[in-house]
Write a protein that holds these residues in place. Structure first.
Motif, mmCIF file in Angstrom:
data_model
loop_
_atom_site.group_PDB
_atom_site.id
_atom_site.type_symbol
_atom_site.label_atom_id
_atom_site.label_comp_id
_atom_site.label_asym_id
_atom_site.label_seq_id
_atom_site.Cartn_x
_atom_site.Cartn_y
_atom_site.Cartn_z
ATOM 1 N N THR A 246 0.865 -1.336 -0.019
ATOM 2 C CA THR A 246 -0.412 0.031 0.241
ATOM 3 C C THR A 246 1.083 1.105 -0.304
ATOM 4 O O THR A 246 0.746 2.441 -0.387
ATOM 5 N N HIS A 247 1.371 1.624 0.557
ATOM 6 C CA HIS A 247 2.871 2.521 1.036
ATOM 7 C C HIS A 247 3.520 2.300 0.125
ATOM 8 O O HIS A 247 4.409 2.994 -0.055
ATOM 9 N N GLY A 248 4.095 0.963 -0.548
ATOM 10 C CA GLY A 248 5.360 1.303 -0.808
ATOM 11 C C GLY A 248 6.799 1.294 -0.331
ATOM 12 O O GLY A 248 7.585 1.840 -1.137
ATOM 13 N N PHE A 249 7.614 1.164 1.137
ATOM 14 C CA PHE A 249 8.454 1.415 1.503
ATOM 15 C C PHE A 249 9.222 0.423 0.990
ATOM 16 O O PHE A 249 8.625 -1.395 1.240
ATOM 17 N N PRO A 250 10.596 0.277 0.603
ATOM 18 C CA PRO A 250 10.445 -0.903 0.671
ATOM 19 C C PRO A 250 11.745 -1.184 1.055
ATOM 20 O O PRO A 250 13.354 -1.577 1.087
ATOM 21 N N MET A 251 11.342 -2.010 2.511
ATOM 22 C CA MET A 251 11.616 -2.769 3.616
ATOM 23 C C MET A 251 12.603 -3.693 3.368
ATOM 24 O O MET A 251 11.910 -4.605 2.513
ATOM 25 N N SER A 252 13.758 -4.045 4.004
ATOM 26 C CA SER A 252 14.837 -4.835 3.580
ATOM 27 C C SER A 252 14.587 -5.870 4.553
ATOM 28 O O SER A 252 13.656 -6.093 5.941
ATOM 29 N N ALA A 253 15.263 -7.226 4.300
ATOM 30 C CA ALA A 253 14.741 -8.899 4.567
ATOM 31 C C ALA A 253 14.883 -8.313 6.677
ATOM 32 O O ALA A 253 13.880 -9.011 6.990
ATOM 33 N N GLU A 254 15.803 -7.847 7.104
ATOM 34 C CA GLU A 254 16.049 -7.641 8.080
ATOM 35 C C GLU A 254 15.399 -6.734 8.929
ATOM 36 O O GLU A 254 15.214 -6.887 9.813
ATOM 37 N N ASP A 255 14.854 -6.271 8.014
ATOM 38 C CA ASP A 255 13.868 -4.709 8.517
ATOM 39 C C ASP A 255 12.637 -5.985 9.398
ATOM 40 O O ASP A 255 12.285 -5.679 10.699
ATOM 41 N N ILE A 256 11.876 -6.767 8.306
ATOM 42 C CA ILE A 256 11.017 -7.056 8.471
ATOM 43 C C ILE A 256 11.093 -8.287 9.392
ATOM 44 O O ILE A 256 9.988 -8.457 10.352
ATOM 45 N N ALA A 257 11.634 -8.914 9.869
ATOM 46 C CA ALA A 257 12.462 -9.818 10.598
ATOM 47 C C ALA A 257 12.751 -8.756 12.257
ATOM 48 O O ALA A 257 12.181 -9.229 12.994
ATOM 49 N N SER A 258 13.381 -7.566 12.064
ATOM 50 C CA SER A 258 13.436 -7.524 13.198
ATOM 51 C C SER A 258 11.634 -6.926 13.945
ATOM 52 O O SER A 258 11.724 -7.099 14.697
ATOM 53 N N MET A 259 10.661 -6.234 12.921
ATOM 54 C CA MET A 259 9.626 -6.134 13.163
ATOM 55 C C MET A 259 9.056 -7.352 13.434
ATOM 56 O O MET A 259 7.812 -6.978 14.954
ATOM 57 N N ARG A 260 9.072 -8.152 12.669
ATOM 58 C CA ARG A 260 8.199 -9.611 13.779
ATOM 59 C C ARG A 260 8.980 -9.886 15.414
ATOM 60 O O ARG A 260 7.952 -10.217 15.944
ATOM 61 N N ARG A 261 10.139 -10.057 15.212
ATOM 62 C CA ARG A 261 10.414 -9.821 16.477
ATOM 63 C C ARG A 261 9.515 -9.084 17.228
ATOM 64 O O ARG A 261 9.217 -9.604 18.232
ATOM 65 N N VAL A 262 9.147 -8.158 17.074
ATOM 66 C CA VAL A 262 8.423 -6.818 17.717
ATOM 67 C C VAL A 262 6.899 -7.794 17.748
ATOM 68 O O VAL A 262 6.235 -7.785 19.669
ATOM 69 N N PHE A 263 6.699 -7.648 16.815
ATOM 70 C CA PHE A 263 4.936 -8.098 16.986
ATOM 71 C C PHE A 263 4.682 -9.596 18.051
ATOM 72 O O PHE A 263 3.627 -9.563 18.515
#
Length: 442
Positions: free
Chosen positions: A187-204
């Protein structure tokens, strides 16, 4: 010459017109009046995040949730005194939302040395956008579908009481996680890295695992006793009030939540990875604000300054603050320990550090009950010196687990004291911070 052109030239100031005739660049009225827009595009939001951010650093805890019980006390005073519609700067997790929704800034920027905190705020952004109501928001945040519907007028206590009876749902977690990632990357088109997505999943995952009882102590290297004034849960934080017992938390009412959601949907809460004493983040934001004729009216620092004085990097921080556009009403919001110096000093805790080092930085990590300090600095010959000290983690004491006290101080006053050499210690900083008399007059 066309009529339209003649009409437009009538409104050009003489000096600017002469400059234009001479082939010189002239600042337009639109440029002179430029300010923070009512919303940021996805490209502008992501550009601010990426261009202002520094390399991520470490902190002794993951800090999923605040541990400051009196953080609402200062809000009514700030509402009365701050210049309206300024820019809010902050640090840390969800307490920022309560300050933002009550102070109503044009823009909010959340700094944190931990890149994971930026991912936490991006997670929150997606959840706000996906959740039209408070009930839907907490249900998604904690991966717990609620067993019954609640009225829009439900109090936070009522919402969290029902949530506490709900069961964790792996299918809800999976669906919400997919929605979060899709919202940010598609939706926003943010080019997030795999490392950042993994970090966010840790938070969630942390919010799913701990539920509404998640606190600052969750996954802490050296946890405090189970019951202390310092150990306050997410649910409890949302049910607290100010000095007049009025709950101003961002989940206190549907109206506050809706206003905060609108701010997030307009891309006006921007996380930035940055060290308070770093060379890029705060200064970069300051330059951006100056270009947009915007003022910083509130800067929430939590108790970060305490660490800055310990690591001898306080001067770099206040030099950074000097680069921010402020006015006479601009305020620091900070959290102070209940006693002047409850945190033992670095030399006491880890042994002596070299006294001849400049540009000293200190990093602390926990490992298997041990605390590791790595201090790096530059000696008189210009050589980089690194000292690594390992010591048992300090015992938990009443002083180290007591609730912090929220207070405010005029930024101009703090910078004045710094410029004149009257701000040398953390104790001097606490002395110029107002921490009481918050009740409204009868």
């Amino acid at each position: 010459m066309s009529f339209a052109l003649r009409a437009s030239l009538r409104f050009i100031p003489t000096a600017a017109f002469c400059a234009a005739l001479a082939g010189l660049p002239a600042e337009s009225a639109a440029q002179r009046e430029r300010t923070i827009p009512d919303s940021l595009t996805d490209r502008e939001f992501w550009s601010l995040f990426t261009t202002m951010s520094e390399e991520g650093g470490s902190f002794p805890s993951e800090n999923f949730v605040s541990n400051e019980k009196t953080y609402q006390y200062v809000i009514p005073a700030l509402q009365r005194t701050l210049t309206p519609h300024g820019v809010y700067l902050g640090v840390g997790p969800e307490q920022n939302f309560t300050y933002i929704v009550n102070l109503e800034p044009r823009l909010a920027v959340i700094f944190d040395i931990r890149r994971q905190n930026a991912m936490l705020h991006l997670m929150y952004k997606a959840l706000f956008e996906l959740s039209p109501s408070r009930v839907e928001f907490v249900s998604r945040l904690f991966s717990r579908p609620l067993p019954r519907r609640l009225a829009a007028t439900a109090t936070p206590a009522e919402i969290f009481a029902v949530l506490s009876t709900a069961t964790v749902s792996d299918s809800a977690f999976d669906a919400n996680w997919k929605a979060i990632v899709d919202r940010l990357t598609v939706t926003h088109g943010f080019p997030m890295s795999a490392e950042d997505i993994a970090s966010m999943r840790r938070v969630f995952e942390a919010f799913r695992e701990a539920g509404p009882d998640i606190s600052y102590a969750f996954r802490l290297g050296s946890p405090p006793p189970s019951v202390t004034a310092w150990h306050v849960t997410y649910a409890q934080l949302q049910t607290l009030g100010n000095a007049d017992s009025v709950n101003m938390a961002f989940l206190s009412t549907e109206e506050r939540y809706t206003r905060l959601r609108a701010i997030e949907r307009r891309n006006l809460v921007v996380p930035v990875v940055g060290d308070f004493a770093g060379s890029k983040a705060i200064r970069g934001v300051g330059e951006y604000l100056k270009q947009h004729n915007a003022l910083v009216t509130a800067f929430y620092t939590s108790n970060v300054e305490q660490y800055l004085f310990i690591s001898r990097s306080d001067e770099r921080f206040y030099r950074n603050v000097e680069a921010l556009p402020i006015d006479s009403t601009s305020m620091f919001i900070r959290s102070l320990p209940p006693s002047p110096n409850p945190m033992v000093t670095v030399p006491q805790l880890f042994g002596p550090l070299p006294s001849n080092l400049s540009n000293l930085s200190v990093r602390v990590t926990d490992s298997s009950g041990m605390r590791i300090l790595i201090a790096a600095g530059v000696d008189s010959s210009g050589k980089v010196v690194t000292t690594r000290i390992v010591a048992p983690a300090p015992p938990v004491t009443l002083a180290s687990t007591s609730a912090f006290i929220s207070g405010i101080a005029t930024i101009n006053r703090v910078l004045g004291a710094f410029a004149t050499g009257q701000l040398k210690t953390y104790e001097q900083l606490t002395a110029m911070t107002k921490t009481g008399e918050w009740k409204s007059p009868p």
